[in-house]
Write a protein that holds these residues in place. Sequence first.
Motif, mmCIF file in Angstrom:
data_model
loop_
_atom_site.group_PDB
_atom_site.id
_atom_site.type_symbol
_atom_site.label_atom_id
_atom_site.label_comp_id
_atom_site.label_asym_id
_atom_site.label_seq_id
_atom_site.Cartn_x
_atom_site.Cartn_y
_atom_site.Cartn_z
ATOM 1 N N SER A 98 102.660 57.038 47.094
ATOM 2 C CA SER A 98 104.107 57.016 47.267
ATOM 3 C C SER A 98 104.550 58.276 47.991
ATOM 4 N N SER A 99 105.797 58.268 48.424
ATOM 5 C CA SER A 99 106.334 59.487 49.040
ATOM 6 C C SER A 99 107.287 60.167 48.050
ATOM 7 N N HIS A 100 106.963 60.059 46.782
ATOM 8 C CA HIS A 100 107.714 60.761 45.747
ATOM 9 C C HIS A 100 106.774 60.914 44.546
ATOM 10 N N SER A 136 110.500 66.176 44.901
ATOM 11 C CA SER A 136 109.696 65.273 45.738
ATOM 12 C C SER A 136 110.564 64.206 46.410
ATOM 13 N N THR A 137 111.615 63.767 45.697
ATOM 14 C CA THR A 137 112.475 62.733 46.293
ATOM 15 C C THR A 137 113.336 63.308 47.413
ATOM 16 N N LYS A 138 113.558 64.628 47.362
ATOM 17 C CA LYS A 138 114.345 65.250 48.427
ATOM 18 C C LYS A 138 113.508 65.417 49.686
ATOM 19 N N ILE A 139 112.275 65.866 49.475
ATOM 20 C CA ILE A 139 111.441 66.157 50.658
ATOM 21 C C ILE A 139 110.549 64.957 51.036
ATOM 22 N N HIS A 140 110.692 63.873 50.291
ATOM 23 C CA HIS A 140 109.948 62.637 50.567
ATOM 24 C C HIS A 140 108.444 62.885 50.635
ATOM 25 N N GLU A 141 107.978 63.517 49.596
ATOM 26 C CA GLU A 141 106.550 63.871 49.553
ATOM 27 C C GLU A 141 106.037 63.746 48.130
ATOM 28 N N LEU A 171 107.645 46.647 31.068
ATOM 29 C CA LEU A 171 106.873 45.530 31.615
ATOM 30 C C LEU A 171 106.142 44.862 30.451
ATOM 31 N N SER A 172 105.770 43.606 30.668
ATOM 32 C CA SER A 172 105.308 42.853 29.513
ATOM 33 C C SER A 172 103.887 43.213 29.121
ATOM 34 N N LYS A 173 103.577 42.878 27.878
ATOM 35 C CA LYS A 173 102.243 43.185 27.367
ATOM 36 C C LYS A 173 101.158 42.387 28.059
ATOM 37 N N SER A 174 101.568 41.305 28.724
ATOM 38 C CA SER A 174 100.532 40.527 29.403
ATOM 39 C C SER A 174 100.310 41.016 30.838
ATOM 40 N N SER A 175 101.000 42.120 31.217
ATOM 41 C CA SER A 175 100.760 42.674 32.565
ATOM 42 C C SER A 175 99.374 43.306 32.618
ATOM 43 N N ASP A 176 98.914 43.515 33.833
ATOM 44 C CA ASP A 176 97.656 44.261 33.949
ATOM 45 C C ASP A 176 97.975 45.755 34.130
ATOM 46 N N TRP A 177 96.932 46.580 34.125
ATOM 47 C CA TRP A 177 97.171 48.025 34.222
ATOM 48 C C TRP A 177 97.815 48.400 35.549
ATOM 49 N N GLU A 178 97.536 47.572 36.600
ATOM 50 C CA GLU A 178 98.099 47.895 37.917
ATOM 51 C C GLU A 178 99.625 47.815 37.937
ATOM 52 N N ALA A 179 100.198 47.088 36.949
ATOM 53 C CA ALA A 179 101.663 46.995 36.894
ATOM 54 C C ALA A 179 102.269 48.392 36.704
ATOM 55 N N GLY A 180 101.645 49.205 35.856
ATOM 56 C CA GLY A 180 102.131 50.570 35.629
ATOM 57 C C GLY A 180 101.974 51.405 36.886
ATOM 58 N N PHE A 181 100.862 51.212 37.542
ATOM 59 C CA PHE A 181 100.557 51.928 38.780
ATOM 60 C C PHE A 181 101.613 51.600 39.847
ATOM 61 N N ARG A 182 101.899 50.287 39.956
ATOM 62 C CA ARG A 182 102.896 49.852 40.952
ATOM 63 C C ARG A 182 104.288 50.354 40.582
ATOM 64 N N TRP A 183 104.577 50.353 39.288
ATOM 65 C CA TRP A 183 105.905 50.804 38.850
ATOM 66 C C TRP A 183 106.164 52.228 39.355
ATOM 67 N N LEU A 184 105.166 53.068 39.187
ATOM 68 C CA LEU A 184 105.327 54.472 39.598
ATOM 69 C C LEU A 184 105.498 54.585 41.108
ATOM 70 N N SER A 185 104.713 53.783 41.843
ATOM 71 C CA SER A 185 104.796 53.858 43.309
ATOM 72 C C SER A 185 106.171 53.422 43.791
ATOM 73 N N LYS A 186 106.730 52.410 43.112
ATOM 74 C CA LYS A 186 107.991 51.842 43.603
ATOM 75 C C LYS A 186 109.217 52.616 43.139
ATOM 76 N N HIS A 187 109.141 53.230 41.970
ATOM 77 C CA HIS A 187 110.338 53.879 41.439
ATOM 78 C C HIS A 187 110.470 55.301 41.957
ATOM 79 N N GLU A 188 111.447 55.418 42.842
ATOM 80 C CA GLU A 188 111.605 56.708 43.514
ATOM 81 C C GLU A 188 112.318 57.681 42.589
ATOM 82 N N GLU A 189 111.533 58.256 41.718
ATOM 83 C CA GLU A 189 112.096 59.163 40.715
ATOM 84 C C GLU A 189 111.227 60.406 40.642
ATOM 85 N N GLU A 190 111.737 61.363 39.873
ATOM 86 C CA GLU A 190 110.965 62.608 39.692
ATOM 87 C C GLU A 190 110.060 62.504 38.467
#
Length: 432
Positions: free
Chosen positions: A203-205, A101-106, A162-181
Motif C-alpha cells: 500500500s502507499s500508506h 504515511s497518508t500525507k506523504i503517500h508512502e 470481517l466474518s469468521k469464515s473469511s480467510d487470512w488474506e481478508a485481513g491483509f487486504r483490509w490493511l492495504s485498502k484502508h488508507e489509515e495510520e
Amino acid sequence: MTTWNQQALNPPIEGVERNVPIPNINNLGAMFAGASNFTITGSPIFNVHQAIGSLEEEASTTAPTGYIPDMTDLGPVSPFFTGRHNILLELANYFSLESLSTKIHERKIFVLYGMGGVGKTQTALKFMHTFRTRFTKVYLIAASSEESIKASFYDIAIKNGLSKSSDWEAGFRWLSKHEEEWIILYDNADDPKIDLGPFLPQSSHGNIVVTSRNNTLKQLSIKSKELKDMIPEDGVQLLLNHAIKDHQPTAEEELKAMDIAAKLHHFALALVHAGSYISEHNCLNTYLERLEKHQLTLMNRTLPQSIDQYSLSVYATWDLSWKELDEECQTFLRICSCLHYEGIPRELFQRALDNFRRENGHSLAAYPFLAIITSQRLEWDDTVMDKIIKTIRSYSLINVVKEARDSKYCSNIYIRCRHHILEIISDSLQEF
Ligand SMILES: Nc1ncnc2c1ncn2[C@@H]1O[C@H](COP(=O)(O)OP(=O)(O)OP(=O)(O)O)[C@@H](O)[C@H]1O
Ligand SMILES: [Mg+2]
C-alpha cells in the motif's frame, strides 16, 4: 420433520442472502440478538443459542492454525523498562505527525535488528505504547512463522468486522485498502527462510516496525537500526532495578553494579537475569565471583514468568540461533571462540590457509576445521568466507567492523557468544 433452514426466516434479514448454506452465515449472534428460544411449527424446541454455538464452532474451523482470539493485541512493556532514549526518539521522529504515511503517500517501515535478547521487542513495544494515539489501529504480528503471521492477519480481519469464515488474506487486504495510520509490529521475524516481503501489506500508506535477529531484513526499508547493548548508565540502572527493590541503592552498591553490568557487556537479557538472581540471593557483593565459578548454571537459568515474560535463559536464546547454523558456520564460530572475542581479523583465516598450503599441514590439529570452513578445498575463497560471515551475521551472533589499518581496510569480527560456544565445545569433547 421440518428441517430448519434460511427459508424459515421470512422476510429475509437484511444483509443475509437467501439460500446461503447455514455454516457460512456470518454474525449469527447479532442476527438473533435478543432471541432465546422459539418453536418452529412441527419441530422439536429449537434453542437458538445452542444452534448459534454449534454453527459458530463450525465456522471457526476455517480459522488458520495457531489462531487465538485477540492475538494481535500489543503485549505489555516490562515494568522495569529502562533507557533506550535515542532509539525511541528515532522511532518517534520517523513516524512523526508531520510525516504521516497518508500525507506523504508512502508505506513506512522501520527495521530494528540485533542479537537475541538485546531488547528489540521491548523497545518496539515501548514505542508503540507511548505513541499509540498517533495511530488509528495498533497490531502485533508474531512473525516467527508463516503460520502465526497468517493467523494474525485472520485476527485483524475479525477485529475489523470481517466474518469468521473469511480467510487470512481478508485481513491483509483490509490493511492495504484502508488508507489509515495503522501501525503493525512484526515481532521476532528471525527466520531467514521466511520471505517477509510478501506478508507486508502492499500500500502507499501504513506504518510498520519489524524486529528481527536477521540483519538482512534491513533491505526491506531505507530506515533500519541495529539495536546494540545498552549504554552503561542505563545498563547499570536496569541491573539495579531488578536487583534492589526495597531501598535506594547506596553509592557502594552502585559501584558494585557498575562492575557487574560492565562484565555482562550491558546486554539487556543478561542484566535482567543477573538482577533477579541478585535480588533472590541477596548477593550483589559476591555475584561476580559466583559468575566466574558457575557461569554455565547462571546463564542457563530461566526467569519466573512473574518477573518477565521472556522465557529463555541467556544461553538458550543464543542456542536457538546456533542450532540454525550449518556445519561450516558453526565451525567458523568455534574457531573464533578460541580467540579473544574482540576484533578477530578476517585475514587471519587467509593466513592460516596460506600457511597450511605452504607446509602441507595435513597433520596439523587445525586441518579438520580448515577443511570444513573451506568446503574441503583448503584454499582461500572470498566468496565462501563472505557467505559464512553473512549467515552468522544474519543471526546477529557476530558483528563485523571495517577498520583502516596500514592504508587498507580490514574486516574485524566481534563475536558475541564466545563463552556459550566454548561450553558447547567442552560439552562435545565430553561426548568423546
Ligand atoms: N530497555 C529494557 N528495559 C528493561 N528490560 C529490558 C529492556 N530491554 C530488554 N529487556 C529485557 O531483556 C529481555 C529480552 O528483551 P527482548 O524480548 O526485547 O529481546 P529481543 O531482542 O526481542 O530478543 P529476541 O531476539 O530473542 O526476540 C527481556 O527479559 C526484557 O524484559
Ligand atoms: Mg524479540
